[in-house]
Design a protein around this motif. Structure first.
Motif, PDB file in Angstrom:
ATOM      1  N   ILE A  89      -5.300  -9.130 -31.595  1.00  0.00           N
ATOM      2  CA  ILE A  89      -5.347  -8.990 -30.140  1.00  0.00           C
ATOM      3  C   ILE A  89      -6.162  -7.746 -29.762  1.00  0.00           C
ATOM      4  O   ILE A  89      -7.013  -7.801 -28.869  1.00  0.00           O
ATOM      5  CB  ILE A  89      -3.924  -8.848 -29.548  1.00  0.00           C
ATOM      6  CG1 ILE A  89      -3.003  -9.964 -30.031  1.00  0.00           C
ATOM      7  CG2 ILE A  89      -3.971  -8.782 -28.018  1.00  0.00           C
ATOM      8  CD1 ILE A  89      -3.349 -11.327 -29.571  1.00  0.00           C
ATOM      9  N   ASP A  90      -5.883  -6.648 -30.471  1.00  0.00           N
ATOM     10  CA  ASP A  90      -6.587  -5.394 -30.163  1.00  0.00           C
ATOM     11  C   ASP A  90      -8.089  -5.532 -30.386  1.00  0.00           C
ATOM     12  O   ASP A  90      -8.899  -5.026 -29.610  1.00  0.00           O
ATOM     13  CB  ASP A  90      -6.022  -4.259 -31.015  1.00  0.00           C
ATOM     14  CG  ASP A  90      -4.529  -4.111 -30.807  1.00  0.00           C
ATOM     15  OD1 ASP A  90      -4.134  -3.526 -29.794  1.00  0.00           O
ATOM     16  OD2 ASP A  90      -3.748  -4.635 -31.631  1.00  0.00           O
ATOM     17  N   VAL A  91      -8.453  -6.217 -31.465  1.00  0.00           N
ATOM     18  CA  VAL A  91      -9.875  -6.417 -31.762  1.00  0.00           C
ATOM     19  C   VAL A  91     -10.517  -7.264 -30.656  1.00  0.00           C
ATOM     20  O   VAL A  91     -11.591  -6.936 -30.150  1.00  0.00           O
ATOM     21  CB  VAL A  91     -10.056  -7.105 -33.142  1.00  0.00           C
ATOM     22  CG1 VAL A  91     -11.504  -7.516 -33.349  1.00  0.00           C
ATOM     23  CG2 VAL A  91      -9.599  -6.165 -34.250  1.00  0.00           C
ATOM     24  N   ALA A  92      -9.831  -8.314 -30.258  1.00  0.00           N
ATOM     25  CA  ALA A  92     -10.373  -9.199 -29.220  1.00  0.00           C
ATOM     26  C   ALA A  92     -10.507  -8.452 -27.892  1.00  0.00           C
ATOM     27  O   ALA A  92     -11.503  -8.611 -27.175  1.00  0.00           O
ATOM     28  CB  ALA A  92      -9.470 -10.417 -29.057  1.00  0.00           C
ATOM     29  N   ILE A  93      -9.521  -7.640 -27.562  1.00  0.00           N
ATOM     30  CA  ILE A  93      -9.573  -6.859 -26.318  1.00  0.00           C
ATOM     31  C   ILE A  93     -10.744  -5.869 -26.376  1.00  0.00           C
ATOM     32  O   ILE A  93     -11.468  -5.691 -25.393  1.00  0.00           O
ATOM     33  CB  ILE A  93      -8.242  -6.112 -26.074  1.00  0.00           C
ATOM     34  CG1 ILE A  93      -7.111  -7.099 -25.780  1.00  0.00           C
ATOM     35  CG2 ILE A  93      -8.397  -5.063 -24.959  1.00  0.00           C
ATOM     36  CD1 ILE A  93      -6.975  -7.547 -24.337  1.00  0.00           C
ATOM     37  N   ARG A  94     -10.921  -5.244 -27.526  1.00  0.00           N
ATOM     38  CA  ARG A  94     -12.014  -4.274 -27.662  1.00  0.00           C
ATOM     39  C   ARG A  94     -13.369  -4.963 -27.423  1.00  0.00           C
ATOM     40  O   ARG A  94     -14.223  -4.465 -26.716  1.00  0.00           O
ATOM     41  CB  ARG A  94     -11.965  -3.633 -29.051  1.00  0.00           C
ATOM     42  CG  ARG A  94     -12.750  -2.323 -29.134  1.00  0.00           C
ATOM     43  CD  ARG A  94     -12.741  -1.742 -30.544  1.00  0.00           C
ATOM     44  NE  ARG A  94     -11.394  -1.691 -31.105  1.00  0.00           N
ATOM     45  CZ  ARG A  94     -11.084  -2.016 -32.370  1.00  0.00           C
ATOM     46  NH1 ARG A  94     -12.023  -2.437 -33.198  1.00  0.00           N
ATOM     47  NH2 ARG A  94      -9.844  -1.931 -32.800  1.00  0.00           N
ATOM     48  N   ARG A  95     -13.534  -6.133 -28.008  1.00  0.00           N
ATOM     49  CA  ARG A  95     -14.800  -6.876 -27.830  1.00  0.00           C
ATOM     50  C   ARG A  95     -14.988  -7.297 -26.376  1.00  0.00           C
ATOM     51  O   ARG A  95     -16.091  -7.235 -25.837  1.00  0.00           O
ATOM     52  CB  ARG A  95     -14.807  -8.112 -28.731  1.00  0.00           C
ATOM     53  CG  ARG A  95     -14.937  -7.732 -30.186  1.00  0.00           C
ATOM     54  CD  ARG A  95     -15.374  -8.934 -31.031  1.00  0.00           C
ATOM     55  NE  ARG A  95     -15.514  -8.521 -32.419  1.00  0.00           N
ATOM     56  CZ  ARG A  95     -14.954  -9.141 -33.458  1.00  0.00           C
ATOM     57  NH1 ARG A  95     -14.251 -10.245 -33.265  1.00  0.00           N
ATOM     58  NH2 ARG A  95     -15.115  -8.683 -34.671  1.00  0.00           N
ATOM     59  N   LEU A  96     -13.902  -7.712 -25.766  1.00  0.00           N
ATOM     60  CA  LEU A  96     -13.972  -8.134 -24.369  1.00  0.00           C
ATOM     61  C   LEU A  96     -14.341  -6.956 -23.470  1.00  0.00           C
ATOM     62  O   LEU A  96     -15.219  -7.070 -22.607  1.00  0.00           O
ATOM     63  CB  LEU A  96     -12.612  -8.719 -23.951  1.00  0.00           C
ATOM     64  CG  LEU A  96     -12.491  -9.253 -22.524  1.00  0.00           C
ATOM     65  CD1 LEU A  96     -13.493 -10.360 -22.263  1.00  0.00           C
ATOM     66  CD2 LEU A  96     -11.065  -9.770 -22.274  1.00  0.00           C
ATOM     67  N   ARG A  97     -13.698  -5.821 -23.726  1.00  0.00           N
ATOM     68  CA  ARG A  97     -14.009  -4.616 -22.939  1.00  0.00           C
ATOM     69  C   ARG A  97     -15.466  -4.215 -23.083  1.00  0.00           C
ATOM     70  O   ARG A  97     -16.090  -3.795 -22.109  1.00  0.00           O
ATOM     71  CB  ARG A  97     -13.148  -3.455 -23.413  1.00  0.00           C
ATOM     72  CG  ARG A  97     -11.799  -3.367 -22.760  1.00  0.00           C
ATOM     73  CD  ARG A  97     -11.019  -2.253 -23.411  1.00  0.00           C
ATOM     74  NE  ARG A  97      -9.882  -1.846 -22.611  1.00  0.00           N
ATOM     75  CZ  ARG A  97      -8.811  -1.236 -23.127  1.00  0.00           C
ATOM     76  NH1 ARG A  97      -8.754  -0.988 -24.417  1.00  0.00           N
ATOM     77  NH2 ARG A  97      -7.816  -0.885 -22.335  1.00  0.00           N
TER      78      ARG A  97
END
Ligand code: CA
Length: 227
Positions: free
Chosen positions: A191-199
């Protein structure tokens, strides 16, 4: 607008009914779980305010039954059970909001109005907007101001989920179950990785910042007051 209030404590129930009636809503009051369950399944309401600890059928079971029956009506859980586990459980079971007793009526009314507004918007619009961030659900398009933003399909679903729950703290476990359709090991940082990419695509180079990390809890998308 018609509300169903399920509340077994007589004084609280009458107080809620009086308050919402004065605020201009039509209110049905069920004083036990059995009546509440029956009314919720058979009548049409714009919002259900649901107590959890009820003498016969508890609020968890009513919530589960409604979501299982694919009823998308907004549900606000109003309970003395205030632990994070209870609140997370409520949201995971499909509640739209959770307010802990004792509560201020003004806050309950504000939250109820927010849920009603959201419900109406979802019906009339396939376009979600927060600040200058616009997500078009049907055209699968995202932009901030004049900038077009290219997302993978998973990132798109993640962003849509965050936007639909604007202003709510979303635990990682909830995001995982809703966006990845899975229960994951809490050590996983997917989740954290996906959020980082989205940000990196839609937040880092823009103002105001919209995705916020809520330490120890999860993530939230909102236009923060600090901005
Ligand atoms: Ca109760």
């Amino acid at each position: 607008m018609k509300f169903l209030i399920v509340e077994d404590e007589v004084k609280t129930g009458e107080y809620l009914k009086k308050g919402f009636t004065e605020a201009g809503f039509i209110v049905d009051l069920a004083v036990n779980g059995l009546d509440g369950h029956h009314l919720a399944m058979t009548e049409s309401y714009d919002l259900i305010i649901l107590d959890i600890m009820l003498p016969d059928i508890d609020g968890w079971s009513i919530l589960r039954a409604l979501r299982k029956a694919k009823k998308t009506i907004p549900i606000l859980l109003l309970s003395a059970l205030g632990s994070i586990d209870n609140r997370v459980n409520g949201l995971e079971l499909g509640a739209d909001d959770y307010l802990v007793k004792p509560f201020a009526f003004a806050e309950l009314l504000a939250r109820a109005r927010t849920l009603l507004r959201r419900g109406t918007n979802a019906l009339v619009s396939n376009q979600l907007q927060v600040a200058d961030l616009v997500l078009d659900v049907l055209k699968r398009r995202v932009s901030r101001g004049q900038s077009k933003i290219n997302l993978t399909s998973r990132e798109f679903v993640l962003l849509e989920f965050l936007m639909r729950h604007q202003g709510e703290v979303l635990p990682r476990s909830l995001i995982a179950s809703q966006v990845w359709d899975m229960n994951f090991d809490s050590d996983t940082n997917i989740i954290d990785v996906a959020i980082r990419r989205l940000r990196a695509k839609m937040d880092n180079d823009f103002e105001p910042k919209l995705i916020h990390t809520v330490r120890g809890m999860g993530y939230m998308l909102e236009v923060s007051d600090e901005n």
